[in-house]
Write a protein that holds these residues in place. Structure first.
Motif, PDB file in Angstrom:
ATOM      1  N   PHE A 102       0.804  -1.218   0.000  1.00 31.77           N
ATOM      2  CA  PHE A 102       0.000   0.000   0.000  1.00 31.77           C
ATOM      3  C   PHE A 102       0.842   1.276   0.000  1.00 31.77           C
ATOM      4  O   PHE A 102       0.395   2.331  -0.431  1.00 31.77           O
ATOM      5  CB  PHE A 102      -0.936  -0.008   1.217  1.00 31.77           C
ATOM      6  N   LEU A 104       1.768   3.320   2.411  1.00 32.35           N
ATOM      7  CA  LEU A 104       1.211   4.395   3.220  1.00 32.35           C
ATOM      8  C   LEU A 104       2.176   4.738   4.352  1.00 32.35           C
ATOM      9  O   LEU A 104       2.884   3.869   4.854  1.00 32.35           O
ATOM     10  CB  LEU A 104      -0.139   3.979   3.825  1.00 32.35           C
ATOM     11  N   ALA A 106       2.888   5.338   8.040  1.00 32.75           N
ATOM     12  CA  ALA A 106       2.189   4.805   9.209  1.00 32.75           C
ATOM     13  C   ALA A 106       1.744   5.881  10.185  1.00 32.75           C
ATOM     14  O   ALA A 106       0.726   5.722  10.865  1.00 32.75           O
ATOM     15  CB  ALA A 106       3.078   3.788   9.922  1.00 32.75           C
ATOM     16  N   ALA A 110      -5.231   8.913   7.158  1.00 34.94           N
ATOM     17  CA  ALA A 110      -5.675   8.575   5.804  1.00 34.94           C
ATOM     18  C   ALA A 110      -5.717   9.823   4.933  1.00 34.94           C
ATOM     19  O   ALA A 110      -5.242   9.824   3.787  1.00 34.94           O
ATOM     20  CB  ALA A 110      -7.045   7.917   5.868  1.00 34.94           C
ATOM     21  N   ASN A 113      -2.184  10.964   4.032  1.00 29.20           N
ATOM     22  CA  ASN A 113      -1.573  10.090   3.034  1.00 29.20           C
ATOM     23  C   ASN A 113      -2.085  10.413   1.638  1.00 29.20           C
ATOM     24  O   ASN A 113      -1.318  10.430   0.672  1.00 29.20           O
ATOM     25  CB  ASN A 113      -1.850   8.624   3.379  1.00 29.20           C
ATOM     26  N   PRO A 149      -3.059   4.417   9.297  1.00 32.81           N
ATOM     27  CA  PRO A 149      -3.037   3.125   8.609  1.00 32.81           C
ATOM     28  C   PRO A 149      -2.974   1.934   9.562  1.00 32.81           C
ATOM     29  O   PRO A 149      -3.539   0.873   9.270  1.00 32.81           O
ATOM     30  CB  PRO A 149      -1.776   3.221   7.731  1.00 32.81           C
ATOM     31  N   THR A 150      -2.312   2.112  10.697  1.00 39.44           N
ATOM     32  CA  THR A 150      -2.204   1.014  11.663  1.00 39.44           C
ATOM     33  C   THR A 150      -3.550   0.662  12.278  1.00 39.44           C
ATOM     34  O   THR A 150      -3.695  -0.407  12.886  1.00 39.44           O
ATOM     35  CB  THR A 150      -1.214   1.373  12.780  1.00 39.44           C
ATOM     36  N   LEU A 152      -6.340   0.640  10.369  1.00 43.53           N
ATOM     37  CA  LEU A 152      -7.179   0.266   9.233  1.00 43.53           C
ATOM     38  C   LEU A 152      -6.952  -1.191   8.856  1.00 43.53           C
ATOM     39  O   LEU A 152      -5.843  -1.727   9.024  1.00 43.53           O
ATOM     40  CB  LEU A 152      -6.873   1.154   8.022  1.00 43.53           C
ATOM     41  N   GLU A 156      -9.144  -1.554   3.823  1.00 43.42           N
ATOM     42  CA  GLU A 156      -9.245  -0.103   3.991  1.00 43.42           C
ATOM     43  C   GLU A 156      -7.952   0.577   3.572  1.00 43.42           C
ATOM     44  O   GLU A 156      -7.978   1.644   2.947  1.00 43.42           O
ATOM     45  CB  GLU A 156      -9.577   0.225   5.447  1.00 43.42           C
ATOM     46  N   ARG A 157      -6.819  -0.028   3.885  1.00 44.87           N
ATOM     47  CA  ARG A 157      -5.543   0.570   3.471  1.00 44.87           C
ATOM     48  C   ARG A 157      -5.424   0.615   1.946  1.00 44.87           C
ATOM     49  O   ARG A 157      -4.932   1.590   1.387  1.00 44.87           O
ATOM     50  CB  ARG A 157      -4.378  -0.198   4.097  1.00 44.87           C
ATOM     51  N   GLN A 158      -5.892  -0.450   1.289  1.00 41.40           N
ATOM     52  CA  GLN A 158      -5.839  -0.421  -0.166  1.00 41.40           C
ATOM     53  C   GLN A 158      -6.789   0.628  -0.716  1.00 41.40           C
ATOM     54  O   GLN A 158      -6.493   1.293  -1.719  1.00 41.40           O
ATOM     55  CB  GLN A 158      -6.160  -1.802  -0.745  1.00 41.40           C
ATOM     56  N   VAL A 160      -7.448   3.469   0.762  1.00 46.73           N
ATOM     57  CA  VAL A 160      -6.712   4.730   0.926  1.00 46.73           C
ATOM     58  C   VAL A 160      -5.728   4.902  -0.229  1.00 46.73           C
ATOM     59  O   VAL A 160      -5.593   5.996  -0.797  1.00 46.73           O
ATOM     60  CB  VAL A 160      -5.980   4.779   2.281  1.00 46.73           C
TER      61      VAL A 160
END
Length: 237
Positions: A102, A104, A106, A110, A113, A149-150, A152, A156-158, A160
């Motif tokens: 991802f 992102l 950390a 969101a 990022n 992100p930690t 999510l 959800e991270r994908q 974002v």
């Protein structure tokens, strides 16, 4: 897909005898001369075994690598005739990238990022924040705009990451194994989102090794030993 609109606009991707070779010894022809057109609003998947040239195709299409020969036009622009700075600007404004990992930060929310994709557009901070939050709402994360992100899930991270790719309002979304790090249920959710983006008019190119993912596209490009073939998938059993 509205084919009548395609006639009025240049293809998003047009390769004319595009190839990429690496010097030896021995020299390696990573992508053999190929011609391909991807029209605005198409959903194209790219498949092939490891080492077949998929990453090379992605890197050329994404303006990360320069072909050894041939012509690549992006939205009708001859990418071989522009400066490095102009190539970087084209990449930053016309292409959105989604990767298996991802990528992102950390310790950034969101929203933050997603905002990072807008840093070089010199937009006022308030505008960047609103556009980032709009992109997050677009991918169904309007309720998670301040989450780290930690906090999510993988899906959800994908999302974002997809919002970050969309926030620059690109004409092309390049996805490299976008479900490779996700379980089957989460992958289905992300693929559903890509379907929605396609239905809204986004041009999608998805690199995948998964036959089920590949079948979601309107057509599939097949790479083998650097040779590109095109096969239609829509309407096939």
């Amino acid at each position: 897909m509205n084919t009548s609109s395609h006639a009025a606009a240049p293809p998003v991707i047009e390769f004319r005898s595009v190839e990429l070779s690496y010097p030896g010894p021995p020299p390696v022809q990573a992508l053999r001369p190929c011609d391909v057109r991807i029209e605005a609003g198409e959903y194209v998947t790219v498949v092939g075994p490891s080492g077949s040239g998929k990453s090379t195709f992605l890197n050329i299409a994404g303006l990360l690598d320069v072909p050894s020969s041939g012509c690549y036009r992006l939205d009708g622009i001859d990418t071989g005739a522009v400066s490095d700075a102009e190539r970087a600007a084209l990449r930053g404004t016309r292409i959105g990238f989604v990767f298996q990992s991802f990528h992102l930060l950390a310790h950034r929310s969101a929203t933050e990022n997603v905002e990072l994709a807008l840093v070089y557009q010199r937009a006022p901070r308030r505008d960047r924040r609103e556009r980032a939050r709009h992109a997050l709402r677009q991918v169904g994360l309007g309720h998670r705009v301040d989450a780290l992100p930690t906090r999510l899930s993988g899906g959800e991270r994908q999302r974002v990451a997809i919002a970050r790719a969309l926030v620059t309002r690109p004409s092309l979304l390049l996805c490299d194994e976008p479900t490779g790090n996700l379980d089957s249920g989460t992958a289905a959710s992300v693929l559903g989102l890509l379907d929605e983006l396609h239905q809204a008019g986004m041009t999608l190119v998805v690199i995948t090794h998964d036959a089920q993912v590949a079948a979601r596209g309107e057509r599939t490009l097949v790479l083998h030993d650097g040779v590109l073939a095109d096969r239609q998938t829509v309407g096939q059993a």
